[in-house]
Design an enzyme around this catalytic site. Structure first.
Site, short mmCIF file in Angstrom:
data_model
loop_
_atom_site.label_atom_id
_atom_site.label_comp_id
_atom_site.label_asym_id
_atom_site.label_seq_id
_atom_site.Cartn_x
_atom_site.Cartn_y
_atom_site.Cartn_z
N CYS A 56 2.32 3.43 -14.42
CA CYS A 56 1.02 3.92 -14.33
C CYS A 56 0.10 2.65 -14.38
O CYS A 56 -1.02 2.76 -13.95
CB CYS A 56 0.77 4.68 -15.76
SG CYS A 56 2.05 5.82 -16.22
N HIS A 348 -8.41 -5.72 -3.62
CA HIS A 348 -6.75 -5.62 -3.72
C HIS A 348 -5.99 -6.38 -2.95
O HIS A 348 -5.82 -7.63 -2.91
CB HIS A 348 -6.52 -4.10 -3.37
CG HIS A 348 -5.10 -3.49 -3.77
ND1 HIS A 348 -4.69 -3.40 -4.81
CD2 HIS A 348 -4.32 -3.28 -2.71
CE1 HIS A 348 -3.38 -3.22 -4.90
NE2 HIS A 348 -3.02 -2.94 -3.67
N HIS A 390 -6.81 -0.18 2.78
CA HIS A 390 -5.66 -0.63 2.46
C HIS A 390 -5.04 -1.52 3.72
O HIS A 390 -4.14 -1.12 4.57
CB HIS A 390 -4.72 0.16 1.91
CG HIS A 390 -3.28 -0.31 1.17
ND1 HIS A 390 -2.40 -0.77 1.76
CD2 HIS A 390 -2.94 -0.50 -0.01
CE1 HIS A 390 -1.46 -1.41 1.12
NE2 HIS A 390 -1.92 -1.27 -0.17
FE1 DHE Z 1 1.78 -3.49 -2.94
C1 DHE Z 1 1.13 -6.19 -1.18
C2 DHE Z 1 -0.45 -4.76 -5.50
C3 DHE Z 1 2.22 -0.56 -4.56
C4 DHE Z 1 4.26 -2.80 -1.00
N1 DHE Z 1 0.63 -4.93 -3.39
C5 DHE Z 1 0.30 -6.18 -2.42
C6 DHE Z 1 -0.73 -6.97 -2.74
C7 DHE Z 1 -1.01 -6.71 -4.15
C8 DHE Z 1 -0.22 -5.35 -4.37
C9 DHE Z 1 -2.15 -7.18 -4.91
C10 DHE Z 1 -1.14 -8.38 -2.18
C11 DHE Z 1 -0.10 -9.42 -2.51
C12 DHE Z 1 -0.59 -10.83 -1.76
O1 DHE Z 1 -0.92 -10.69 -0.45
O2 DHE Z 1 -0.86 -11.71 -2.30
N2 DHE Z 1 0.80 -2.66 -4.87
C13 DHE Z 1 0.17 -3.36 -5.64
C14 DHE Z 1 -0.16 -2.49 -6.68
O3 DHE Z 1 -0.85 -2.76 -7.73
C15 DHE Z 1 0.14 -1.16 -6.35
C16 DHE Z 1 -0.77 -0.16 -6.03
C17 DHE Z 1 0.90 -0.24 -7.56
C18 DHE Z 1 1.79 -1.09 -8.45
O4 DHE Z 1 2.03 -0.66 -9.51
O5 DHE Z 1 2.46 -1.89 -7.74
C19 DHE Z 1 1.35 -1.42 -5.26
N3 DHE Z 1 3.10 -1.92 -3.08
C20 DHE Z 1 3.21 -1.01 -3.81
C21 DHE Z 1 4.03 -0.05 -3.36
O6 DHE Z 1 4.33 1.45 -3.66
C22 DHE Z 1 4.95 -0.36 -2.13
C23 DHE Z 1 4.54 0.32 -0.72
C24 DHE Z 1 6.37 -0.53 -2.26
C25 DHE Z 1 6.58 -1.54 -3.37
O7 DHE Z 1 7.25 -2.48 -3.23
O8 DHE Z 1 6.63 -1.05 -4.60
C26 DHE Z 1 4.11 -1.94 -1.99
N4 DHE Z 1 2.69 -4.45 -1.50
C27 DHE Z 1 3.61 -3.82 -0.87
C28 DHE Z 1 3.95 -5.03 0.29
C29 DHE Z 1 3.08 -5.60 0.22
C30 DHE Z 1 2.39 -5.52 -0.91
C31 DHE Z 1 5.16 -4.72 1.21
C32 DHE Z 1 2.92 -7.13 1.29
C33 DHE Z 1 2.35 -6.67 2.48
C34 DHE Z 1 2.37 -7.61 3.44
O9 DHE Z 1 2.70 -7.72 4.74
O10 DHE Z 1 1.63 -8.88 3.22
#
Ligand code: DHE
Length: 558
Positions: A56, A348, A390
Site C-alpha cells: 500500500c 513520479h 505515466h
Molecule cells: Fe515503477 C520506474 C515507482 C509500480 C515497473 N517506478 C519507476 C520509477 C519510479 C517508480 C519512481 C522511476 C525510476 C527512475 O527512473 O529513476 N512504481 C513506482 C511506484 O511507486 C509504484 C507506483 C508502486 C510501488 O509500490 O512500487 C510502481 N512499477 C510499478 C509496477 O507495478 C511495475 C509495473 C512492475 C514492478 O516492478 O513492480 C513497475 N517502474 C517499473 C519499471 C520502471 C519503473 C519497469 C522503469 C521504466 C524505464 O524504462 O525506465
C-alpha cells in the site's frame, strides 16, 4: 458509493507475497494497540505494518498522508474521508474488490487472504506508526564489498557482445537475469533485492545497478565470463530509483564515480562510491510542498536521471513537488549546490528530451508534465496532458511535420500525447494525441528508437484482459495504428514494458505472469516486420517486468 469510488488509489505495484524482513520490526512496543474500538495485538500490528509497507505504501505513503493514492488517516485530512468513517466493512470491500480508478482488487486476485484483508481494514483505522530511521551507521553495517576493484578483471573476459546484454527484472524472485541480446541465451541469474524495481547501467555500460523495494542496491559486473555481483549496499527500507554519475567535461571526469539511490522510506537520497557501493553521503529530502506549503516529512524520491552535459542528477521529490538539481562535483557542498525548483505534485517518472538538455517528468496527481531546463537550472514550463500521465522515461520520436517529440501515455485514459521539443512556435505544445483502442486507460510504458519509425505502447493496467495482453504499434509519421500484437495463448499475464536491442531492430516485451505458474515469457519482435521472432520462457523466468539493454541504458537511448 460515490465517496468510495473517488477514494481511489492508483496502486499498481504490489504483487508481493513475501514481506521485507527488516521494516516494522525495528520499533516493537509489545503492547496491544486499541483505538476506535479496533484492537490489534503487537503481532498483528507487525504483520499489518509489513503488508502495508509492501502493498500500500507505494501509493498512499508510509505516513498515509496520500500521494498517487488518497490519504488513509483515521480522522481524514480534510480532503479525503476518514478511514474510521468508511468502517471495517467498507474497507474490506474496497481492499477485496478494488476500485475503478486503479485501486487493485487484492482480495479477488488472491494477493491478500480474507484474514489479511480484514487485518488491513482494521489497521488503516489506527494511527500510522512512526517511520523508523535508517542512518549512515546502518548503511555501513549493510555494505558488502564482495570483489574489491583491484581483483576485478581489466577487460571483457567474454566473447559475447556484452553491450547488447539485457538485464531482465525477475520481480517476485528478487532476481535479475542477464540475457545475451544476440543469441537470446541466458548468461546468468543473480539474486538481488526484494521485488527488484529497475536497473540502470554505469556510464560505460560495464556494470548494472539494480534497486530493490527493500532499498538494496546491487552492483553487477558484466565483464567476467559469467556476470557476477561484486558489491551490495542498502540505502533505505524502501526505494525505487538508482542512477550513476555520467558527466565528463571541463569540470572533471565523473563517469562511474558516484551513484545515487532515491529512498522512499526514509525519504532521503544516498550517494555511494560507484565502484564499491561504500555509502558516502545521505541527504534528507523532507521539506515544504512546492516550496512554501505544508511541511512533509515523507517526501519520497521518485525518478532520478543523470545529465551528460553537467555534473548533475535530476532528483524528483514526489510529495513536495520539488525538482532538485543535485550538483555532485563537490560532495561536501552537495546540498548547498543543489537548485531546488518548485513544480507540481506528485512527481513520479520521466526522462530526457532528444537534446538531453530538458527533463520531462509526470506530476500525475494534477495531470501535467513538468519540463525542467537542466542546463539553466530552471523550470521551463508545465504542460497539461491527460489523466494520470505515466511516461516511464517517455520516448523521443521524430517526424517530418513536428520534428522531435517526447511521448507520454496515461494510466487514467487511453491517450498517447506527443509534445514537440524542438525550439520554435510548437515547442512544449501537445501537437498530437492518439486515442488508443478500447475503453479505459492502463498504459504504463511507451518506447521507440532513433532508427525506428515505430512507437510501441502497452496497456498493462487496463481492466480488460484483452487489452492487458496487447501491444499497440503506431507509425511515427502518420500516428496511425499499424498493428495490435497479441500475447500467444500459451502465456498468461499482462504484456508490460518494451525495450529495443542495441541495433534498434528488435523489441523485447515482458509477459508478466503469476509467480508460481511458469507461464511468463519475454517475447522478441522484429521491429520492421512486427513478426514474433523469438520467445524466451522457462521455469526460471519468474514475473519478468522491466528490461534494460546495456547500450541503450548507458547512453539514454529511448
Ligand atoms: Fe515503477 C520506474 C515507482 C509500480 C515497473 N517506478 C519507476 C520509477 C519510479 C517508480 C519512481 C522511476 C525510476 C527512475 O527512473 O529513476 N512504481 C513506482 C511506484 O511507486 C509504484 C507506483 C508502486 C510501488 O509500490 O512500487 C510502481 N512499477 C510499478 C509496477 O507495478 C511495475 C509495473 C512492475 C514492478 O516492478 O513492480 C513497475 N517502474 C517499473 C519499471 C520502471 C519503473 C519497469 C522503469 C521504466 C524505464 O524504462 O525506465
Amino acid at each position: 458509493m460515490f465517496l468510495l469510488v473517488i477514494l481511489i488509489a492508483v496502486s499498481y505495484s504490489c504483487k508481493d507475497s513475501k514481506q521485507k524482513e527488516d521494516y516494522g520490526t525495528k520499533k516493537n512496543d509489545d503492547k496491544e494497540v486499541a483505538v476506535n474500538e479496533i484492537k490489534l495485538s503487537s503481532a498483528e500490528m507487525e504483520k499489518a505494518k509489513g503488508i502495508f509497507f509492501n502493498t500500500c505504501a507505494g501509493c498512499h505513503g508510509t505516513t498515509r498522508k496520500g500521494a498517487t493514492g488518497p490519504s488513509l488517516l483515521p480522522d481524514g485530512d480534510g480532503k479525503w474521508p476518514a478511514t474510521k468513517d468508511l468502517g471495517t466493512e467498507g474497507l474490506v470491500s474496497i481492499i477485496t474488490n478494488g476500485l475503478p480508478g486503479g485501486m487493485p482488487d487484492w482480495g479477488k486476485q488472491g494477493i491478500l487472504t480474507p484474514e489479511e484483508t480484514l487485518l488491513m481494514a482494521k489497521y488503516v483505522q489506527l494511527p500510522p506508526p512512526p517511520v523508523p530511521e535508517y542512518t549512515m551507521e546502518d548503511m555501513m553495517k549493510a555494505w558488502k564489498l564482495i570483489v574489491p576493484v583491484k581483483d576485478r578483471v581489466t577487460k571483457p573476459m567474454t566473447k559475447r557482445n556484452w553491450q547488447n546484454y539485457f538485464g531482465v527484472v525477475l520481480r517476485d524472485a528478487g532476481q535479475v537475469a542477464i540475457m545475451d541480446g544476440d543469441t537470446k541465451e541466458q548468461v546468468a541469474i543473480l539474486n538481488t533485492g526484494f521485488a527488484v524495481h529497475i536497473l540502470r547501467t554505469s556510464a560505460t555500460g560495464r556494470y548494472f545497478y539494480s534497486i530493490g523495494r527493500d532499498g538494496k542496491v546491487t552492483l553487477i559486473d558484466l565483464w567476467p565470463e559469467t556476470p557476477q555481483i561484486v558489491a551490495e549496499s542498502k540505502a533505505s527500507f524502501d526505494a525505487r530509483s538508482v542512477e550513476v554519475s555520467k558527466y565528463n567535461g571541463p569540470k572533471g571526469d565523473f563517469r562511474d564515480k558516484y551513484i545515487i539511490v532515491g529512498g522512499y522510506t526514509p525519504s532521503h537520497y544516498v550517494v555511494f562510491d560507484a565502484m564499491t557501493l561504500k555509502p558516502l553521503k545521505v541527504v534528507n529530502t523532507d521539506g515544504k510542498v512546492l516550496g512554501d506549503g505544508e511541511y512533509r516529512e515523507e517526501a519520497r524520491v521518485a525518478s532520478i536521471v543523470a545529465s551528460h552535459h553537467d555534473p548533475i542528477w535530476v532528483v524528483n521529490v514526489k510529495e513536495t513537488g520539488m525538482v532538485w538539481l543535485v550538483d555532485y562535483s563537490d560532495l561536501d557542498k552537495i546540498d548547498e549546490n543543489t537548485a531546488k525548483i518548485p513544480t507540481a505534485q506528485f512527481l513520479h517518472d520521466g526522462g530526457w528530451d532528444h537534446s538531453g538538455k530538458y527533463f520531462l517528468v509526470a506530476a500525475n496527481a494534477v495531470n501535467k508534465i513538468v519540463v525542467i531546463d537542466v542546463e539553466n537550472k530552471k523550470l521551463e514550463t508545465i504542460i497539461d496532458v491527460g489523466i494520470k500521465p505515466h511516461p516511464g522515461r517517455g520516448t523521443n520520436i521524430h517526424n517530418k511535420k513536428y520534428g522531435w517529440m517526447w511521448v507520454t501515455g496515461h494510466i487514467g485514459e487511453g491517450k498517447l500525447s506527443f509534445i514537440a521539443t524542438d525550439p520554435g512556435p510548437n515547442q512544449w505544445k501537445v501537437v498530437h494525441n492518439i486515442k488508443m483502442e478500447g475503453g479505459g486507460g492502463g498504459n504504463l510504458f511507451v518506447k521507440s528508437h532513433p532508427k525506428s519509425k515505430h512507437l510501441w505502447a502497452d496497456r498493462a493496467l487496463s481492466t480488460e484482459e484483452a487489452l492487458q495482453r496487447s501491444i499497440f504499434v503506431y507509425d511515427t509519421e502518420t500516428f496511425k495504428l499499424i498493428k495490435t500484437l497479441k500475447v500467444p495463448e500459451k502465456y498468461k499475464g499482462r504484456a508490460v514494458h518494451m525495450e529495443y536491442n542495441k541495433a534498434g531492430n528488435e523489441v523485447w516485451v515482458s509477459v508478466w505472469g503469476k509467480k508460481d505458474e511458469n507461464t511468463s515469457a519475454v517475447l522478441i519482435y522484429d521491429d520492421k516486420t512486427l513478426k514474433l521472432k523469438y520467445e524466451i520462457n522457462g521455469d526460471w523466468l519468474i514475473t519478468p517486468t522491466g528490461k534494460f539493454n546495456v547500450y541503450n541504458t548507458a547512453f539514454d537511448i529511448y
